[in-house]
Write a protein that holds these residues in place. Structure first.
Motif, PDB file in Angstrom:
ATOM      1  N   LYS A 188       8.572  -5.916 -13.777  1.00 36.75           N
ATOM      2  CA  LYS A 188       9.158  -7.148 -13.254  1.00 36.75           C
ATOM      3  C   LYS A 188       8.308  -8.353 -13.618  1.00 36.75           C
ATOM      4  CE  LYS A 188      10.524  -9.494  -8.989  1.00 36.75           C
ATOM      5  NZ  LYS A 188      10.625  -9.405  -7.513  1.00 36.75           N
ATOM      6  N   ALA A 189       6.978  -8.237 -13.459  1.00 37.49           N
ATOM      7  CA  ALA A 189       6.086  -9.349 -13.774  1.00 37.49           C
ATOM      8  C   ALA A 189       6.123  -9.674 -15.262  1.00 37.49           C
ATOM      9  CB  ALA A 189       4.658  -9.019 -13.342  1.00 37.49           C
ATOM     10  N   GLU A 190       6.106  -8.649 -16.102  1.00 35.29           N
ATOM     11  CA  GLU A 190       6.147  -8.874 -17.543  1.00 35.29           C
ATOM     12  C   GLU A 190       7.451  -9.555 -17.955  1.00 35.29           C
ATOM     13  OE1 GLU A 190       5.733  -6.438 -21.775  1.00 35.29           O
ATOM     14  OE2 GLU A 190       5.499  -5.394 -19.868  1.00 35.29           O
ATOM     15  N   ALA A 191       8.568  -9.103 -17.394  1.00 34.10           N
ATOM     16  CA  ALA A 191       9.863  -9.696 -17.730  1.00 34.10           C
ATOM     17  C   ALA A 191       9.938 -11.146 -17.258  1.00 34.10           C
ATOM     18  CB  ALA A 191      10.988  -8.878 -17.109  1.00 34.10           C
ATOM     19  N   THR A 192       9.392 -11.431 -16.087  1.00 36.27           N
ATOM     20  CA  THR A 192       9.413 -12.794 -15.558  1.00 36.27           C
ATOM     21  C   THR A 192       8.621 -13.740 -16.457  1.00 36.27           C
ATOM     22  OG1 THR A 192       9.650 -12.013 -13.270  1.00 36.27           O
ATOM     23  CG2 THR A 192       8.783 -14.242 -13.582  1.00 36.27           C
ATOM     24  N   ILE A 193       7.430 -13.308 -16.868  1.00 36.71           N
ATOM     25  CA  ILE A 193       6.599 -14.149 -17.738  1.00 36.71           C
ATOM     26  C   ILE A 193       7.249 -14.300 -19.106  1.00 36.71           C
ATOM     27  CG2 ILE A 193       4.372 -14.296 -18.916  1.00 36.71           C
ATOM     28  CD1 ILE A 193       3.174 -12.854 -16.449  1.00 36.71           C
ATOM     29  N   ARG A 194       7.804 -13.213 -19.640  1.00 32.29           N
ATOM     30  CA  ARG A 194       8.440 -13.272 -20.957  1.00 32.29           C
ATOM     31  C   ARG A 194       9.618 -14.253 -20.944  1.00 32.29           C
ATOM     32  NH1 ARG A 194       8.004  -9.981 -25.138  1.00 32.29           N
ATOM     33  NH2 ARG A 194       6.951  -8.400 -23.861  1.00 32.29           N
ATOM     34  N   ASN A 195      10.436 -14.183 -19.901  1.00 34.10           N
ATOM     35  CA  ASN A 195      11.585 -15.083 -19.812  1.00 34.10           C
ATOM     36  C   ASN A 195      11.145 -16.538 -19.661  1.00 34.10           C
ATOM     37  OD1 ASN A 195      13.426 -12.987 -20.020  1.00 34.10           O
ATOM     38  ND2 ASN A 195      13.624 -12.699 -17.814  1.00 34.10           N
ATOM     39  N   PHE A 196      10.079 -16.771 -18.892  1.00 31.71           N
ATOM     40  CA  PHE A 196       9.574 -18.127 -18.721  1.00 31.71           C
ATOM     41  C   PHE A 196       9.056 -18.678 -20.045  1.00 31.71           C
ATOM     42  CE2 PHE A 196       5.912 -20.926 -18.085  1.00 31.71           C
ATOM     43  CZ  PHE A 196       6.511 -21.955 -17.379  1.00 31.71           C
ATOM     44  N   VAL A 197       8.261 -17.878 -20.770  1.00 33.45           N
ATOM     45  CA  VAL A 197       7.718 -18.317 -22.052  1.00 33.45           C
ATOM     46  C   VAL A 197       8.854 -18.626 -23.031  1.00 33.45           C
ATOM     47  CG1 VAL A 197       6.390 -17.586 -24.086  1.00 33.45           C
ATOM     48  CG2 VAL A 197       5.494 -17.158 -21.793  1.00 33.45           C
ATOM     49  N   PHE A 198       9.871 -17.773 -23.051  1.00 33.61           N
ATOM     50  CA  PHE A 198      11.001 -17.996 -23.953  1.00 33.61           C
ATOM     51  C   PHE A 198      11.703 -19.318 -23.626  1.00 33.61           C
ATOM     52  CE2 PHE A 198      15.573 -17.641 -24.820  1.00 33.61           C
ATOM     53  CZ  PHE A 198      15.542 -17.433 -26.193  1.00 33.61           C
ATOM     54  N   ARG A 199      11.960 -19.570 -22.350  1.00 33.31           N
ATOM     55  CA  ARG A 199      12.644 -20.801 -21.956  1.00 33.31           C
ATOM     56  C   ARG A 199      11.806 -22.032 -22.288  1.00 33.31           C
ATOM     57  NH1 ARG A 199      13.622 -17.894 -17.209  1.00 33.31           N
ATOM     58  NH2 ARG A 199      12.185 -19.269 -16.081  1.00 33.31           N
ATOM     59  N   GLN A 200      10.490 -21.944 -22.065  1.00 36.17           N
ATOM     60  CA  GLN A 200       9.615 -23.065 -22.389  1.00 36.17           C
ATOM     61  C   GLN A 200       9.579 -23.328 -23.884  1.00 36.17           C
ATOM     62  OE1 GLN A 200       7.597 -25.249 -20.340  1.00 36.17           O
ATOM     63  NE2 GLN A 200       9.190 -24.495 -18.965  1.00 36.17           N
ATOM     64  N   SER A 201       9.571 -22.244 -24.667  1.00 37.38           N
ATOM     65  CA  SER A 201       9.567 -22.389 -26.116  1.00 37.38           C
ATOM     66  C   SER A 201      10.821 -23.087 -26.606  1.00 37.38           C
ATOM     67  CB  SER A 201       9.418 -21.025 -26.776  1.00 37.38           C
ATOM     68  OG  SER A 201       9.473 -21.118 -28.176  1.00 37.38           O
ATOM     69  N   MET A 202      11.952 -22.698 -26.062  1.00 40.55           N
ATOM     70  CA  MET A 202      13.206 -23.324 -26.459  1.00 40.55           C
ATOM     71  C   MET A 202      13.216 -24.797 -26.039  1.00 40.55           C
ATOM     72  SD  MET A 202      14.731 -20.974 -28.078  1.00 40.55           S
ATOM     73  CE  MET A 202      16.338 -21.710 -28.284  1.00 40.55           C
ATOM     74  N   ALA A 203      12.671 -25.092 -24.859  1.00 41.68           N
ATOM     75  CA  ALA A 203      12.630 -26.478 -24.382  1.00 41.68           C
ATOM     76  C   ALA A 203      11.714 -27.335 -25.252  1.00 41.68           C
ATOM     77  CB  ALA A 203      12.158 -26.514 -22.927  1.00 41.68           C
ATOM     78  N   GLN A 204      10.668 -26.722 -25.808  1.00 39.83           N
ATOM     79  CA  GLN A 204       9.734 -27.442 -26.675  1.00 39.83           C
ATOM     80  C   GLN A 204      10.225 -27.474 -28.125  1.00 39.83           C
ATOM     81  OE1 GLN A 204       5.792 -25.784 -26.140  1.00 39.83           O
ATOM     82  NE2 GLN A 204       5.847 -26.081 -23.928  1.00 39.83           N
ATOM     83  N   GLY A 205      11.399 -26.878 -28.354  1.00 41.59           N
ATOM     84  CA  GLY A 205      11.979 -26.943 -29.681  1.00 41.59           C
ATOM     85  C   GLY A 205      11.387 -26.003 -30.673  1.00 41.59           C
ATOM     86  N   ARG A 206      10.764 -24.895 -30.195  1.00 42.96           N
ATOM     87  CA  ARG A 206      10.114 -23.959 -31.113  1.00 42.96           C
ATOM     88  C   ARG A 206      11.022 -22.788 -31.455  1.00 42.96           C
ATOM     89  NH1 ARG A 206       3.912 -23.538 -28.799  1.00 42.96           N
ATOM     90  NH2 ARG A 206       3.423 -25.749 -28.976  1.00 42.96           N
ATOM     91  N   GLY A 207      11.539 -22.150 -30.413  1.00 39.03           N
ATOM     92  CA  GLY A 207      12.352 -20.949 -30.636  1.00 39.03           C
ATOM     93  C   GLY A 207      11.530 -19.882 -31.312  1.00 39.03           C
ATOM     94  N   PHE A 208      12.222 -18.969 -31.995  1.00 35.74           N
ATOM     95  CA  PHE A 208      11.549 -17.905 -32.729  1.00 35.74           C
ATOM     96  C   PHE A 208      11.506 -18.248 -34.209  1.00 35.74           C
ATOM     97  CE2 PHE A 208      12.687 -15.511 -28.912  1.00 35.74           C
ATOM     98  CZ  PHE A 208      11.467 -14.931 -28.639  1.00 35.74           C
TER      99      PHE A 208
END
Length: 208
Positions: A188-208
């Motif tokens: 649960k903790a890993e998924a929560t952090i992963r989802n947060f990092v992904f959303r922040q990356s998209m907000a910063q315009g980085r994506g994958f």
């Protein structure tokens, strides 16, 4: 080597040793996502095998990349000025393009309990990935120091534990950077952090 032809690609930076102590200025060319050529105006002598490169930047900059230097610096000449220079190659897996874990820059304070200390200590986290994070502090912490805190920026608060792996050079110089690795995270903790990092990356315009 003709430095004039490469002038638009040449950047300035500072080498730090593994104790995060600066020891020489350097020019460099980013040859690829994982390799760079470092240029010295004087013979740098024997260099350590591993160094941190901090690109020249703003005072409040928390960017440093770990490089492995390949061989020894070799004497060369600038074809345009006939200046004697020394060059050495280095490779890294630490740049944003080369990292296996997505990492985002951010800034937030969190109260952390170190090694079961009775009182939490406030630290400032400056970047975050699913594998770990960088925090800065005026306090001194040894590699191997363990910590625990509640990560509250995700969809739900989760309990996290981590370990200090190494010190990292940062600006300004009155604080120390610490590279940390998450340990024993629940799914649960890993998924929560992963989802947060992904959303922040998209907000910063980085994506994958």
């Amino acid at each position: 080597m003709n430095l004039m032809d490469l002038s638009e690609d040449i950047r300035n930076g500072t080498f730090y040793n593994m104790e995060s102590v600066p020891f020489t200025e350097v020019r460099y060319i980013q040859d690829s996502d994982t390799e760079a050529t470092f240029i010295f105006s004087e013979d740098p002598g024997e260099l350590p095998e591993r160094v941190f490169l901090m690109p020249s930047g703003d005072l409040y900059d928390y960017t440093a990349y770990l490089y492995t230097l390949l061989g020894e610096a070799e004497e060369d000449h600038d074809d345009e000025t006939d200046e004697t220079i020394w060059t050495i190659k280095g490779n890294t897996k630490d740049t944003p393009e080369a990292r296996s874990d997505l990492r985002v820059d951010l800034s937030f304070n969190v109260d952390v309990t170190f090694n079961n200390a009775p009182k939490p200590i406030e630290i400032m986290i400056k970047n975050l990935s699913t594998g770990g994070f960088l925090f800065i502090s005026e306090e001194n912490f040894e590699p191997g120091t363990r910590m625990a805190f509640i990560f509250t920026l995700g969809s739900t608060p989760v309990y996290t534990t981590a370990i200090v792996r190494r010190t990292l050079p940062v600006r300004p110089e009155h604080v120390t950077g610490y590279g940390c690795q998450f340990v024993n995270l629940t799914p649960k903790a890993e998924a929560t952090i992963r989802n947060f990092v992904f959303r922040q990356s998209m907000a910063q315009g980085r994506g994958f």
